[in-house]
Design a protein around this motif. Structure first.
Motif, PDB file in Angstrom:
ATOM      1  N   ARG A   1       0.850  -1.186   0.000  1.00 25.64           N
ATOM      2  CA  ARG A   1       0.000   0.000   0.000  1.00 25.64           C
ATOM      3  C   ARG A   1       0.886   1.236   0.000  1.00 25.64           C
ATOM      4  N   GLU A   2       0.581   2.182  -0.871  1.00 24.05           N
ATOM      5  CA  GLU A   2       1.403   3.397  -0.984  1.00 24.05           C
ATOM      6  C   GLU A   2       0.713   4.556  -0.287  1.00 24.05           C
ATOM      7  N   THR A   3       1.483   5.254   0.537  1.00 23.92           N
ATOM      8  CA  THR A   3       0.971   6.420   1.245  1.00 23.92           C
ATOM      9  C   THR A   3       1.947   7.576   1.071  1.00 23.92           C
ATOM     10  N   GLU A   4       1.484   8.761   1.436  1.00 22.47           N
ATOM     11  CA  GLU A   4       2.345   9.944   1.411  1.00 22.47           C
ATOM     12  C   GLU A   4       2.136  10.716   2.700  1.00 22.47           C
ATOM     13  N   ARG A   5       3.205  11.185   3.285  1.00 26.05           N
ATOM     14  CA  ARG A   5       3.107  11.922   4.536  1.00 26.05           C
ATOM     15  C   ARG A   5       4.289  12.874   4.641  1.00 26.05           C
ATOM     16  N   THR A   6       4.152  13.893   5.476  1.00 27.82           N
ATOM     17  CA  THR A   6       5.257  14.809   5.756  1.00 27.82           C
ATOM     18  C   THR A   6       5.947  14.360   7.032  1.00 27.82           C
ATOM     19  N   VAL A   7       7.264  14.210   6.957  1.00 26.79           N
ATOM     20  CA  VAL A   7       8.023  13.709   8.105  1.00 26.79           C
ATOM     21  C   VAL A   7       9.180  14.647   8.413  1.00 26.79           C
ATOM     22  N   HIS A   8       9.667  14.511   9.635  1.00 22.26           N
ATOM     23  CA  HIS A   8      10.834  15.269  10.095  1.00 22.26           C
ATOM     24  C   HIS A   8      12.021  14.302  10.159  1.00 22.26           C
ATOM     25  N   PRO A   9      12.889  14.269   9.161  1.00 26.13           N
ATOM     26  CA  PRO A   9      14.014  13.317   9.172  1.00 26.13           C
ATOM     27  C   PRO A   9      14.992  13.619  10.305  1.00 26.13           C
ATOM     28  N   LEU A  10      15.322  12.577  11.087  1.00 30.61           N
ATOM     29  CA  LEU A  10      16.220  12.739  12.228  1.00 30.61           C
ATOM     30  C   LEU A  10      17.543  11.997  12.047  1.00 30.61           C
ATOM     31  N   GLY A  11      17.588  10.975  11.195  1.00 30.30           N
ATOM     32  CA  GLY A  11      18.835  10.237  11.020  1.00 30.30           C
ATOM     33  C   GLY A  11      18.635   9.034  10.121  1.00 30.30           C
ATOM     34  N   ILE A  12      19.770   8.477   9.685  1.00 28.57           N
ATOM     35  CA  ILE A  12      19.786   7.286   8.848  1.00 28.57           C
ATOM     36  C   ILE A  12      20.491   6.171   9.631  1.00 28.57           C
ATOM     37  N   VAL A  13      19.948   4.965   9.548  1.00 28.74           N
ATOM     38  CA  VAL A  13      20.561   3.805  10.210  1.00 28.74           C
ATOM     39  C   VAL A  13      20.863   2.747   9.152  1.00 28.74           C
ATOM     40  N   ALA A  14      22.098   2.247   9.188  1.00 28.58           N
ATOM     41  CA  ALA A  14      22.486   1.118   8.346  1.00 28.58           C
ATOM     42  C   ALA A  14      22.519  -0.115   9.234  1.00 28.58           C
TER      43      ALA A  14
ATOM     44  N   ALA B   1      20.270  -3.357   5.119  1.00 23.93           N
ATOM     45  CA  ALA B   1      19.129  -2.450   5.019  1.00 23.93           C
ATOM     46  C   ALA B   1      19.502  -1.050   5.496  1.00 23.93           C
ATOM     47  N   ARG B   2      18.786  -0.050   4.947  1.00 22.10           N
ATOM     48  CA  ARG B   2      18.936   1.333   5.369  1.00 22.10           C
ATOM     49  C   ARG B   2      17.570   1.837   5.821  1.00 22.10           C
ATOM     50  N   TYR B   3      17.559   2.514   6.972  1.00 21.44           N
ATOM     51  CA  TYR B   3      16.312   2.990   7.555  1.00 21.44           C
ATOM     52  C   TYR B   3      16.394   4.491   7.799  1.00 21.44           C
ATOM     53  N   LEU B   4      15.273   5.154   7.596  1.00 19.70           N
ATOM     54  CA  LEU B   4      15.131   6.550   7.992  1.00 19.70           C
ATOM     55  C   LEU B   4      14.416   6.594   9.336  1.00 19.70           C
ATOM     56  N   VAL B   5      14.999   7.296  10.302  1.00 17.97           N
ATOM     57  CA  VAL B   5      14.337   7.566  11.578  1.00 17.97           C
ATOM     58  C   VAL B   5      13.759   8.972  11.478  1.00 17.97           C
ATOM     59  N   ALA B   6      12.457   9.093  11.714  1.00 16.59           N
ATOM     60  CA  ALA B   6      11.809  10.390  11.521  1.00 16.59           C
ATOM     61  C   ALA B   6      10.679  10.577  12.519  1.00 16.59           C
ATOM     62  N   SER B   7      10.393  11.841  12.812  1.00 10.07           N
ATOM     63  CA  SER B   7       9.209  12.181  13.599  1.00 10.07           C
ATOM     64  C   SER B   7       8.035  12.374  12.642  1.00 10.07           C
ATOM     65  N   THR B   8       6.869  11.860  13.042  1.00 13.80           N
ATOM     66  CA  THR B   8       5.656  12.006  12.253  1.00 13.80           C
ATOM     67  C   THR B   8       4.524  12.462  13.167  1.00 13.80           C
ATOM     68  N   GLU B   9       3.351  12.703  12.575  1.00 14.99           N
ATOM     69  CA  GLU B   9       2.195  13.070  13.396  1.00 14.99           C
ATOM     70  C   GLU B   9       1.826  11.953  14.361  1.00 14.99           C
ATOM     71  N   ALA B  10       2.182  10.712  14.001  1.00 16.04           N
ATOM     72  CA  ALA B  10       1.854   9.558  14.854  1.00 16.04           C
ATOM     73  C   ALA B  10       2.977   9.212  15.820  1.00 16.04           C
ATOM     74  N   GLY B  11       4.021  10.034  15.878  1.00 18.05           N
ATOM     75  CA  GLY B  11       5.153   9.749  16.754  1.00 18.05           C
ATOM     76  C   GLY B  11       6.395   9.398  15.958  1.00 18.05           C
ATOM     77  N   ARG B  12       7.412   8.934  16.640  1.00 17.10           N
ATOM     78  CA  ARG B  12       8.667   8.590  15.979  1.00 17.10           C
ATOM     79  C   ARG B  12       8.522   7.257  15.259  1.00 17.10           C
ATOM     80  N   ARG B  13       8.956   7.205  14.001  1.00 24.80           N
ATOM     81  CA  ARG B  13       8.799   6.018  13.187  1.00 24.80           C
ATOM     82  C   ARG B  13      10.086   5.745  12.409  1.00 24.80           C
ATOM     83  N   THR B  14      10.201   4.491  11.909  1.00 16.74           N
ATOM     84  CA  THR B  14      11.291   4.135  11.003  1.00 16.74           C
ATOM     85  C   THR B  14      10.703   3.718   9.663  1.00 16.74           C
ATOM     86  N   PHE B  15      11.438   4.012   8.589  1.00 16.70           N
ATOM     87  CA  PHE B  15      11.007   3.685   7.239  1.00 16.70           C
ATOM     88  C   PHE B  15      12.156   2.996   6.506  1.00 16.70           C
TER      89      PHE B  15
END
Length: 317
Positions: free
Chosen positions: A163-176, A180-194
């Motif tokens: 499922r594809e979604t779009e949202r505005t996020v606050h990027p806080l860091g990248i984790v390797a 795999a590579r993950y984005l750690v970001a703040s969102t309206e639903a709290g802190r999330r990883t992508f």
């Protein structure tokens, strides 16, 4: 070339007027050939280092041993600290070295270099419950740039159900983590990883990121990764292990293993996580020489059943 070795060589060049490949090799406990290759690589990366030929020759920094590294461009400084940050920030000595290097940069470069150094965390362990297969992440550079510049992004994302979604996020860091590579970001639903290989679009908004004052990328990732592991492996097996068997457990269970203290008989308390009693019993059955499972009872019962089946099939007549 390893980032920690590059930084160590750079600090040597700053501290001394001149160094030879032999001195670098001796200080870092590497071969002279590796030292020469690393020194050449520093120059190719844009660090203002040059060689002096002859019997009294060696390697020097342009401008002397206390150079401000003004030979670096802004992009080169950011690239250097993007590589160096994760390698040096794991120890107090490394953090001190990183601070010195930041102050050696020209003033306009210091803020983006500091942001680059703290924007990436490397977690070399794969997930204990699976081998994540990842495509090359298309938008890694764009997200890394957004983290360093501190700007929000509109993120297109495809989840595991496609499922594809779009949202505005606050990027806080990248984790390797592993491959795999993950984005750690703040969102309206709290802190999330992508998962960055699942990102389908990135559009920087220009609006500033709201970054908590006490945010630490490494600590935040550790907490989130631990929570993911707990959710995926809710079953905990308690056991005691002979000290010489701990290495075998680490190789076999990775992040699913927690090592505790010693018991009165010298064995080590351990906890091994999983999501199925029978599967865990099967994983532990071959480790009976080192490990005694103390609970839960269901895993012990499965081990006994596996043992009886093995005796029945392979026991002598």
């Amino acid at each position: 070339m390893r980032a920690d070795r590059l930084m160590a060589i750079l600090l040597l060049l700053q501290h001394r007027e001149q160094v030879t490949a032999a001195e670098v090799a001796r200080e870092l406990e590497i071969s002279e050939r590796t030292a020469r290759r690393d020194l050449d690589a520093l120059g190719m990366a844009g660090v203002p280092v040059y060689s002096v030929r002859g019997r009294s020759g060696g390697w020097r920094l342009v401008g002397g041993a206390r150079t401000d590294l003004s030979g670096l461009t802004a992009s080169e400084a950011r690239a250097l600290f993007l590589v160096a940050g994760p390698a040096l920030s794991v120890t107090s000595i490394g953090k001190a070295a990183l601070r010195k290097l930041v102050h050696a940069l020209p003033e306009p470069f210091r803020v983006p270099a500091t942001a680059a150094a703290s924007s990436l965390v490397v977690d070399p362990e794969r997930w204990g419950w699976s081998r994540v297969e990842c495509r090359p992440p298309r938008f890694l550079d764009e997200l890394q740039d957004a983290v360093i510049r501190g700007v929000q992004v509109r993120l297109g994302y495809v989840d595991r159900e496609r499922r594809e979604t779009e949202r505005t996020v606050h990027p806080l860091g990248i984790v390797a983590k592993g491959p795999a590579r993950y984005l750690v970001a703040s969102t309206e639903a709290g802190r999330r990883t992508f998962r960055i290989d699942r990102v389908s679009s990135v559009d920087a908004t220009g609006d500033p990121v709201h970054r908590p004052d006490d945010f630490d990328l490494a600590e935040s990732w550790r907490a989130m990764a631990d929570e993911v592991e707990r959710q995926r492996t809710p079953l905990e097996v308690r056991a005691v292990c002979a000290p010489y068997g701990i290495g075998v457990l680490r190789m076999g269970f990775g992040d699913r293993l927690e090592v505790g203290g010693a018991t009165t008989d010298g064995r080590i308390e351990v906890v091994i996580r999983g999501n199925d009693e029978y599967i865990l019993a099967g994983e532990l059955a071959g480790l009976v020489a080192w490990v005694e499972v103390t609970g839960p009872p269901g895993v012990r019962d499965h081990l006994a059943s596996i043992g009886n089946a093995l005796v029945e099939r392979y026991g002598s007549d």
